[in-house]
Design an enzyme around this catalytic site. Sequence first.
Site, short mmCIF file in Angstrom:
data_model
loop_
_atom_site.label_atom_id
_atom_site.label_comp_id
_atom_site.label_asym_id
_atom_site.label_seq_id
_atom_site.Cartn_x
_atom_site.Cartn_y
_atom_site.Cartn_z
N ASP A 1 -1.55 18.92 -1.79
CA ASP A 1 -2.75 19.63 -1.31
C ASP A 1 -3.92 18.65 -1.33
O ASP A 1 -3.88 17.65 -2.04
CB ASP A 1 -3.04 20.94 -2.08
CG ASP A 1 -3.17 20.79 -3.59
OD1 ASP A 1 -3.38 19.67 -4.07
OD2 ASP A 1 -3.07 21.82 -4.28
N GLU B 1 5.25 15.48 -15.71
CA GLU B 1 4.01 15.00 -16.35
C GLU B 1 4.22 14.42 -17.76
O GLU B 1 3.50 14.79 -18.69
CB GLU B 1 2.96 16.12 -16.39
CG GLU B 1 2.62 16.64 -15.00
CD GLU B 1 1.55 17.74 -15.00
OE1 GLU B 1 1.07 18.12 -16.07
OE2 GLU B 1 1.22 18.21 -13.89
N ASN C 1 8.75 14.13 -12.06
CA ASN C 1 7.61 14.59 -11.25
C ASN C 1 6.29 14.35 -12.00
O ASN C 1 6.21 14.61 -13.20
CB ASN C 1 7.80 16.11 -11.02
CG ASN C 1 6.92 16.67 -9.93
OD1 ASN C 1 6.89 16.14 -8.81
ND2 ASN C 1 6.20 17.76 -10.23
N GLU D 1 3.89 18.58 -4.40
CA GLU D 1 2.85 19.61 -4.59
C GLU D 1 1.62 19.29 -3.76
O GLU D 1 0.48 19.45 -4.19
CB GLU D 1 2.46 19.69 -6.08
CG GLU D 1 3.65 19.92 -6.99
CD GLU D 1 3.28 20.03 -8.47
OE1 GLU D 1 2.10 20.24 -8.79
OE2 GLU D 1 4.20 19.91 -9.30
N HIS E 1 -1.76 15.98 -5.58
CA HIS E 1 -2.95 16.85 -5.53
C HIS E 1 -4.13 15.95 -5.25
O HIS E 1 -4.69 15.34 -6.15
CB HIS E 1 -3.14 17.57 -6.87
CG HIS E 1 -2.03 18.54 -7.17
ND1 HIS E 1 -1.84 19.68 -6.42
CD2 HIS E 1 -1.06 18.54 -8.11
CE1 HIS E 1 -0.79 20.35 -6.90
NE2 HIS E 1 -0.30 19.67 -7.92
C1 XIL Z 1 -0.05 25.48 -11.17
C2 XIL Z 1 0.17 26.78 -10.41
O1 XIL Z 1 -0.10 26.54 -9.06
C3 XIL Z 1 -0.71 27.88 -10.94
O2 XIL Z 1 -0.33 29.13 -10.35
C4 XIL Z 1 -0.59 27.98 -12.45
O3 XIL Z 1 -1.52 28.91 -12.94
C5 XIL Z 1 -0.83 26.65 -13.10
O4 XIL Z 1 0.06 25.68 -12.55
N1 XIL Z 1 1.02 20.44 -11.55
C6 XIL Z 1 2.17 21.14 -11.60
C7 XIL Z 1 2.20 22.57 -11.16
O5 XIL Z 1 3.23 20.57 -11.85
O6 XIL Z 1 3.16 23.29 -11.85
C8 XIL Z 1 0.86 23.23 -11.34
O7 XIL Z 1 0.91 24.54 -10.76
C9 XIL Z 1 -0.22 22.37 -10.70
C10 XIL Z 1 -0.28 21.01 -11.32
#
Ligand code: XIL
Length: 763
Positions: free
Chosen positions: A284, A176, A216, A282, A252
């Site tokens: 979802d 990020e 990422n 990641e 996401h």
């Molecule tokens: C999230 C985790 O899922 C949670 O358990 C934590 O509290 C906060 O972070 N982008 C990312 C991940 O790169 O590391 C994040 O994960 C979600 C957003």
Amino acid sequence: MKKILILAMAFLLFFGCSTEKPVQTEEAKPLKKVEKPDPLPYLDDGPTLREAADAQGMNIGVALHAGNLNREFFAENVKNHFNYITAEDELKWSGIHPSEDTYVYSPVDMILEFAEQNNMKVRGHTLIWHNQLGYWVKRDEALWTPETLAQTMKDHIDNVAGHYRGRIYAWDVVNEAFDAGNYRKSVFFNVIGKDYIKMAFEMAHEADPDALLYYNDYGIETVGAKSTAVYNMAKELLAAGVPIHGIGFQSHLILEQPFNIDSFRKNIQRFVDLGLKVDLTELDIRIRRPATVESFQKQAEIYKQIMEVMLSFPTCDTVVFWGLSDKNSWIPSSFSGYGEPLLFDNDYQPKPAFFAVREVLNGGPVDLGEIGGGEEKARRTIPSFVAKKAGTVPVIDGKINGDEWEKGIKYPLGFNQLNTQDERPPMDINDLSGEWTVLYDGKTLYGLVKRTDEKTVTSVGQDWENDTVEVFFDLNGVFTQLRTLIGKGFQPNSYPGNKKAVWSSDGSVLEFSVDMPDNNLEALVCGWNIALADNDGGSVRQHQLYPVTGQNDSYQGVNLATLTFEGNSPRPPEGPRVVVPFWAKKADGIKVDGSYSDAEWKNAVKYPFLYNQLGTMDVRKTYDNNDIYGEWAIAYSGNKMYGYVKRQDDVTKLDAPDVWENDCVEVFVEIDKAFTQMRTLVGQDWGEDSYKGKKKAVWSADGTVLEFEIELPRNGSGMGIIGFNIALADNDGGAKREAQLYPIYGFNDSWQGVNLAELEFVK
Ligand code: XIL
């Protein structure tokens, strides 16, 4: 430096890294807590996800917390269905390196041991990130020099990546680093500059030469300002010989925000063309609650399309889901009002998404044909909004002083982009309505928003779920999103230019100014959008009104409208930029009889008539819904397109000498390069025109509803995008009409076949 290795229990880590989680207040405990028995691990006659993935050489991954591996059914599900694990929080800086001399390795050890016993790969997430970063690093930037911070990065990477050398398959080296299209202002960027990224990759490579190294980020899945910024960075890094092997698209996604799958393919392709791998790291797809059977099905469909795209690229071999089941997901606590994003439900049972993903994996490599297709060539630009040069420069004080805004064109806000099935604004203008205008002087843009809202909410945890105004622009390669909550200034963000927002004390007037990324705005054209959000209580906003149709993705720098800074100097415009087409969806069983029913028109996307194209300086529709109000939708079935218009009008005039000056609806289409304007006067069938296909228009007896059908040259599903407009004319009793409302801004020249919007026949 002294390194102390603390072997802590897993729970210690959870507390250690939980500082960034939204605070959850605990409700009073129920008297008796009924413990549910553990569910059984899920298996059926079909292959496990893992078997299906192994057969394709795919890595199918899951993010998890170490502690969950102590639960037998959980661990069973993980090893049955996945061959790849990401530590969800344990490898983040704040977890593994909470103070300068403290490293907490044991939870990660536990994950690695589990993975190794079960022949699974592990992804390291993440080395350098502004979030979940040791407080001791970000506490005070002034404590660092570029040298000391670089040394601290090196210590961290040497220790963490070095400690697990040879055991981590892939690292998210930097996470990020972009905020929209700009480098994010993290402690690393502020102290070292963008070279911290290059340095991190070099350090990681040195610490673990066999690990694959990734950049990422989120919001980079499709082509847009942010993904292009990442693309440019990746090119730069590769050219400088930096050891970067791939890009992680976090992915996401949000069910209610259509995911542009073509753009996703194009985006992957351009990174693949650089020789990089693309992993979904990641994944979802969150659902706005309450989730329904229908939303689970739609979610499965998107998962399916995404998996198909991944399987269509021979080098794309990794998809990681951000959690095992909906029960374990980070979504509900991080995005209030959303949940149910994963493959397994709250009881660890498979959802339609599970079966969809398995089916695609099982089917093997996918051939999706050529990327692109001719569709995009057909896209056209619609008229740009205009910022006139300020006469008197407005004073930004939340008050309209004298004629400071008089030169500005008044535009309405009216497309609710939060509901992709119904973009109408609230019918009650007191619930929410708004208008805006902009002016410029030199490099500064001045803006005015007027807002009517019966209830002001500014206390919701997620900033964007409050009553807000957001401003988006994209100029000279700089994209940004500015946000102000009612009564407050612009929130801090990475945009470097001066900005100021001041509200009137009653929250009905916002004045703002922004210095743009160009010293002289005259005659420039920039990407632009502006939005008014309304929360009427609760954790999520109900409406967000924009001046153009779309799917609320302006925050990603895509699907922006345009703003032209009026002027004569011959500066080349950026662009061309296109605005999102209106949608015609498939809907069977519509009867063209002048009687509207919600059931009949359920599948059709509903839009307002918003712009009075007869106005020049003021193109708002009148705010009296009885004077004139209109909404419309188009749908198709077979080779017919169907439409309805609902109209509210206090006077119906039908005998003005020029036929077009009467109360009527006009539809403009450009199909296969042939343009036609069609007109139906209130109560009457279509008039004469050159259109070849059959058509019919039927009004309700009271003139409040029009239903029509128009024969297409072929099946609607093969129509793609056509040129289109629709207009509702209002004559209040004279020889000329007072207003003609369209869904886009323009100059009432659609009848000449120009400045049309677009209509997309959605498959
Ligand atoms: C999230 C985790 O899922 C949670 O358990 C934590 O509290 C906060 O972070 N982008 C990312 C991940 O790169 O590391 C994040 O994960 C979600 C957003």
